[in-house]
Design a protein around this motif. Structure first.
Motif, short mmCIF file in Angstrom:
data_model
loop_
_atom_site.label_atom_id
_atom_site.label_comp_id
_atom_site.label_asym_id
_atom_site.label_seq_id
_atom_site.Cartn_x
_atom_site.Cartn_y
_atom_site.Cartn_z
N LEU A 1 108.94 -22.45 -26.57
CA LEU A 1 108.46 -21.90 -27.84
C LEU A 1 107.24 -21.00 -27.64
O LEU A 1 107.17 -19.89 -28.18
N TRP A 2 106.26 -21.48 -26.85
CA TRP A 2 104.98 -20.76 -26.73
C TRP A 2 105.06 -19.66 -25.70
O TRP A 2 104.43 -19.70 -24.64
N PHE B 1 105.68 -14.95 -28.88
CA PHE B 1 105.36 -15.82 -30.01
C PHE B 1 103.85 -15.83 -30.26
O PHE B 1 103.39 -15.75 -31.41
N SER C 1 101.99 -14.27 -33.60
CA SER C 1 101.19 -15.23 -34.37
C SER C 1 99.75 -14.75 -34.52
O SER C 1 99.16 -14.85 -35.61
N ILE D 1 111.82 -17.14 -32.23
CA ILE D 1 111.77 -18.60 -32.10
C ILE D 1 113.17 -19.13 -31.79
O ILE D 1 114.13 -18.76 -32.46
N ARG E 1 114.43 -24.89 -32.38
CA ARG E 1 113.05 -25.25 -32.71
C ARG E 1 112.51 -24.38 -33.85
O ARG E 1 111.31 -24.18 -33.97
N ARG E 2 113.43 -23.89 -34.71
CA ARG E 2 113.02 -22.93 -35.74
C ARG E 2 112.06 -23.55 -36.76
O ARG E 2 111.07 -22.94 -37.14
N GLU F 1 110.05 -26.16 -36.36
CA GLU F 1 108.79 -26.42 -35.68
C GLU F 1 108.04 -25.12 -35.42
O GLU F 1 106.84 -25.01 -35.68
N GLY F 2 108.77 -24.11 -34.92
CA GLY F 2 108.14 -22.84 -34.57
C GLY F 2 107.58 -22.11 -35.78
O GLY F 2 106.46 -21.60 -35.75
N TYR G 1 104.35 -23.73 -36.85
CA TYR G 1 103.17 -23.31 -36.07
C TYR G 1 102.77 -21.87 -36.41
O TYR G 1 101.57 -21.55 -36.48
N TYR G 2 103.77 -21.00 -36.61
CA TYR G 2 103.47 -19.62 -36.99
C TYR G 2 102.70 -19.60 -38.31
O TYR G 2 101.71 -18.88 -38.45
N THR H 1 111.66 -20.41 -43.43
CA THR H 1 112.71 -20.73 -42.45
C THR H 1 114.08 -20.74 -43.11
O THR H 1 115.05 -20.18 -42.58
#
Length: 400
Positions: A6-7, A11, A15, A127, A131-132, A134-135, A138-139, A321
């Motif tokens: 993810l990171w 990304f 972000s 993303i 993990r959409r 979750e991602g 975080y975004y 999302t």
């Protein structure tokens, strides 16, 4: 099986680009009304035109940005947006009259609308699907942090150094947003096909709006309508209650509880489905707004901030999302634009309508009304999306 990464550099770049853009937005939203009054000798009427025109300009250009994302490309659209946003930041220096300030706000709003539509679409694109939730959570956290840091930083700067320094910082953060954009590496669309497709058909409303995104966007409209009252009137409400000191920590608590809940809610969204997260978060948001209407102490004010942070703060990323996921792959840019047009319209309408109501009923009453609207939104969500959404039982059944 290991989860996809993810990171990544992309990304983090998108972000931080979003963070710097929203940081400027919140810095100026809080400080410009004071600047207009003190430096330009404007009235409340002037403030009521110059501040909202920024959002209106962004709303108008979001649908066009959605088309450009899917035709000329995501990075190019974002780059054009952040460059216009950067131009707007520099134009505050010579804007010494109401007329010039109005023009600057329109230009700045256009850049904001293009850039934020692009950052949201790019984040959803890069993303990993697994993990959409979750991602995107975080975004969205980067935007939430900007909401907390922006007002504090803006007020601190004008108190210590003045408005010229404020505009310098605004320009610096705009440059950093451009740098983050240049660091992105994204695939380019098939331009020949995009041009060919555009020549084959006449322009239709569907070219600007994604219909499949509208159901969840309408729910977001209702909730952003209520949240606009929190954002616009929390400071004056706290002043009425002699809780100004506590009010300065309201959004700090908001962000703290959002950050604490973010790792769990994002994973629950991916593992158990949207309903598992959204129904409790709507309830938490409604409860937080109701507590706000009953505030009589610093503790209650900060409790409201915690509940609203876990509720509304989580809902924004969830809704975005869903909006992107419900659209075809070729229309994700338009879907993002559609969602934010409706979402921003809720903010604009809420500030205007609730401000009129507050004139006659007081601020406590508008928060009571807001909690009722949030309760109504539970049913609205069920009718428009929740009853068709994948829930925990669907996930369990699919895994057997």
């Amino acid at each position: 099986m290991a989860k996809p990464k993810l990171w990544t550099k992309e990304f983090l770049s998108i972000s931080f680009a979003s963070f710097f853009i929203f940081l400027i937005f919140y810095m100026l939203t809080v400080t410009l009304p004071i600047y207009i009054t003190d430096e330009l000798h404007g009235s409340g009427k002037n403030i009521g035109i110059i501040i909202p025109i920024f959002v209106v300009s962004a709303i108008i250009f979001r649908p066009f940005s959605g088309i450009w994302l899917d035709t000329i490309g995501q990075k190019k659209t974002l780059f054009i947006g952040v460059v216009i946003f950067l131009m707007g930041a520099f134009l505050y220096f010579p804007a010494k009259s109401m007329a010039l300030m109005l023009i600057v706000r329109v230009i700045h709003g256009i850049g904001f609308g293009m850039a934020t539509t692009a950052t949201g679409a790019i984040a959803a694109h890069i993303i990993p699907k697994e993990r959409r939730g979750e991602g995107m959570g975080y975004y969205a956290t980067f935007m939430n942090l900007a909401m907390v840091i922006g007002p504090f930083l803006g007020l601190t700067i004008i108190g210590a150094s003045g408005y010229e320094t404020l505009f310098v910082f605004s320009a610096i953060f705009s440059v950093l947003a451009v740098v983050c954009t240049l660091m992105l590496k994204l695939p380019q669309p098939n331009r020949h096909k995009a041009v060919e497709d555009s020549m084959k058909k006449t322009i239709r409303l569907s070219d600007f709006f994604e219909g499949k995104t509208l159901p969840i966007a309408l729910v977001a409209f209702a909730l952003s309508f209520v949240y606009s009252g929190v954002l616009s009137f929390i400071s004056v409400y706290a002043r009425e209650l002699n809780l100004v000191t506590a009010a300065s920590f309201f959004f700090v608590i908001y962000a703290a509880f959002l950050l604490i809940s973010r790792p769990f809610t994002g994973r629950w969204f991916d593992a158990y489905g949207e309903n598992f997260v959204i129904y409790p978060c709507i309830i938490l948001f409604g409860l937080g707004v109701w507590v706000l209407s009953q505030v009589s102490s610093s503790f209650m004010l900060l409790l409201a901030g915690a509940l609203i942070g876990m509720g509304f703060g989580t809902l924004v990323s969830c809704f975005q999302t869903i909006a992107v996921h419900s659209s075809p792959a070729s229309r994700k840019g338009i879907a993002t634009a559609t969602f934010f047009v409706v979402f921003d319209s809720g903010f604009a309408a809420g500030s205007f309508v609730l401000g009129i109501i507050a004139t006659y009923t007081g601020y406590s009453a508008i928060f009571t009304i807001g909690s009722i609207i949030v309760l109504f939104s539970l049913g609205l969500y069920y009718l428009l999306h929740g009853r068709k959404a994948k829930g925990i039982m669907n996930n369990i059944e699919s895994s057997i």
